[in-house]
Scaffold this active site. Structure first.
Site, PDB file in Angstrom:
ATOM      1  N   CYS A 141       0.826  -1.205   0.000  1.00  0.00           N
ATOM      2  CA  CYS A 141       0.000   0.000   0.000  1.00  0.00           C
ATOM      3  C   CYS A 141       0.865   1.262   0.000  1.00  0.00           C
ATOM      4  O   CYS A 141       1.376   1.677   1.045  1.00  0.00           O
ATOM      5  CB  CYS A 141      -0.933  -0.007   1.209  1.00  0.00           C
ATOM      6  SG  CYS A 141      -1.940   1.480   1.322  1.00  0.00           S
ATOM      7  N   CYS A 144      -0.491   4.068   2.200  1.00  0.00           N
ATOM      8  CA  CYS A 144      -0.298   3.894   3.642  1.00  0.00           C
ATOM      9  C   CYS A 144       1.164   4.134   4.026  1.00  0.00           C
ATOM     10  O   CYS A 144       1.446   4.747   5.054  1.00  0.00           O
ATOM     11  CB  CYS A 144      -0.647   2.476   4.086  1.00  0.00           C
ATOM     12  SG  CYS A 144      -2.103   1.784   3.322  1.00  0.00           S
ATOM     13  N   ASP A 145       2.099   3.625   3.232  1.00  0.00           N
ATOM     14  CA  ASP A 145       3.495   3.563   3.668  1.00  0.00           C
ATOM     15  C   ASP A 145       4.451   4.457   2.887  1.00  0.00           C
ATOM     16  O   ASP A 145       5.614   4.593   3.272  1.00  0.00           O
ATOM     17  CB  ASP A 145       3.992   2.110   3.556  1.00  0.00           C
ATOM     18  CG  ASP A 145       3.157   1.170   4.417  1.00  0.00           C
ATOM     19  OD1 ASP A 145       2.699   1.620   5.478  1.00  0.00           O
ATOM     20  OD2 ASP A 145       2.961   0.018   4.018  1.00  0.00           O
TER      21      ASP A 145
END
Ligand code: NDP
Length: 317
Positions: A141, A144-145
């Site tokens: 992701c 997300c990261d």
């Protein structure tokens, strides 16, 4: 003690929430079980640009929160938890089936209709090093990261829309992005391809496969093979700080393996253009039953169809 409901919805993505909006407006007083990822996989994307009605795009969390509030406004009860077991009833006659659904191994619901909208999850390559470096340079992701890789070099694997979207997103944060594509072409839509090919921070490595990840305690590089299984096959090493997987999804339907008919990839089989499964009163909506389109707008539409079918089912019994 079990809770009796007219309509139970499993999943909180666009399919689940849309089913909830329609079911609650039809007075089915639905209960929606969130599942492990409230808002579904759409929340892993950066900006939703292709859902009609949002000319400037919309943040996925905002969109899913709006859908949830819309469902709640009409009377949907949203329950946090994960469905751990189901037993679907299949009476031989036309009597009302009772479907049993357990949440977090304890709370039991007995539902006259169930709408399965459990979506799909990211696939992994299956390399041993992928697991070894999970959370230490490996991610599925970018949204997300990606933040953790500002100014660094990363690789994205895949040639579809997700891979192109993630590579473009990461190029906005990182020094350099390799896009590792196993075929000699991208599968992504033209507009996504152009964004990648016109971005000078992205280097597309066509006909490359990943052999292994390397590094001391965290990802520091990847060994790739060019033109695998040909006379020109050649190994190549790239130095990277992060490795992002974007190679597709598999449907979250293992829970229904014994109760619903599924295809070879695990997608729930529905009858023709309807959301009807092989069990009367159980309907499937969204990506868990859609190997072809996998779009939020399509998922939302199928959630609408499932709620309409659930209402018709209840009215005819
Ligand atoms: P896709 O299935 O479309 O693409 C998967 C990609 O990963 C393909 O290029 C595939 O290669 C590659 N791949 C699969 N397995 C491996 C492997 N083991 N090793 C290396 N590469 C592999 O998945 P997406 O998630 O990209 O897209 C799914 C759907 O969602 C599509 O319909 C897409 O249009 C949509 N989508 C739309 C977006 C938007 O409009 N904003 C954003 C994201 C997704 P190969 O081509 O060789 O099979």
């Amino acid at each position: 003690m079990a809770t009796y409901v007219k309509c139970l919805i499993i999943g909180s993505g666009p399919a689940g929430y849309t089913a909830a909006v329609y079911a609650s407006r039809a007075n089915l007083e639905p209960v929606l079980i969130d599942g492990p990822m409230q808002g579904g996989q759409l929340t892993m994307t950066t900006l939703v640009e292709n859902f009609p009605g949002f000319p400037d795009g919309i943040e996925p969390f905002q969109m899913m929160d709006d859908m949830r509030r819309q469902a709640v406004r009409f009377g949907t009860r949203c329950v946090s938890g994960i469905v751990t077991k189901v037993t679907f009833d299949n009476p031989a006659d036309e009597t009302q089936p009772e479907h049993h659904v357990w949440v977090d191994n304890s709370e039991e619901y007995i539902a006259r209709t169930v709408i399965v909208a459990t979506g799909a999850s990211a696939k992994w390559l299956g390399l041993p090093s992928e697991k070894e470096y999970m959370g230490r340079g490996v991610s599925a992701c970018a949204t997300c990261d990606g933040f953790f890789y500002r100014g660094k070099t990363v690789a994205v694997v895949g040639g579809g829309d997700t891979a192109c979207e993630e590579a473009t997103y990461l190029a906005g944060l990182c020094r350099k992005v390799y896009l590792i594509v196993r075929k000699p072409y991208l599968r992504a839509t033209e507009i996504m391809q152009q964004r990648v090919l016109n971005n000078d921070k992205i280097e597309v490595l066509f006909e490359h496969n990943t052999l292994r990840l390397t590094g001391e305690g965290k990802v520091q590089g990847a060994d790739l093979i060019y033109k695998k299984d040909t006379a020109e096959a050649e190994e190549r090493h790239i130095e990277i700080d992060g490795f992002f997987l974007a190679i597709g999804h598999h449907p979250n339907t293992d829970l229904f393996a014994d109760s619903l008919e599924r295809d070879d990839e695990g997608y729930i089989k529905v009858k023709g253009d309807t959301p009807c499964t092989n069990i009367p009163g159980v309907f499937a909506a969204g990506d868990c039953a859609d190997p072809h389109y996998r779009q939020a707008v399509v998922a939302a539409a199928s959630g609408c169809k499932a709620a309409i079918e659930a209402d018709r089912f209840l009215q005819t019994r």
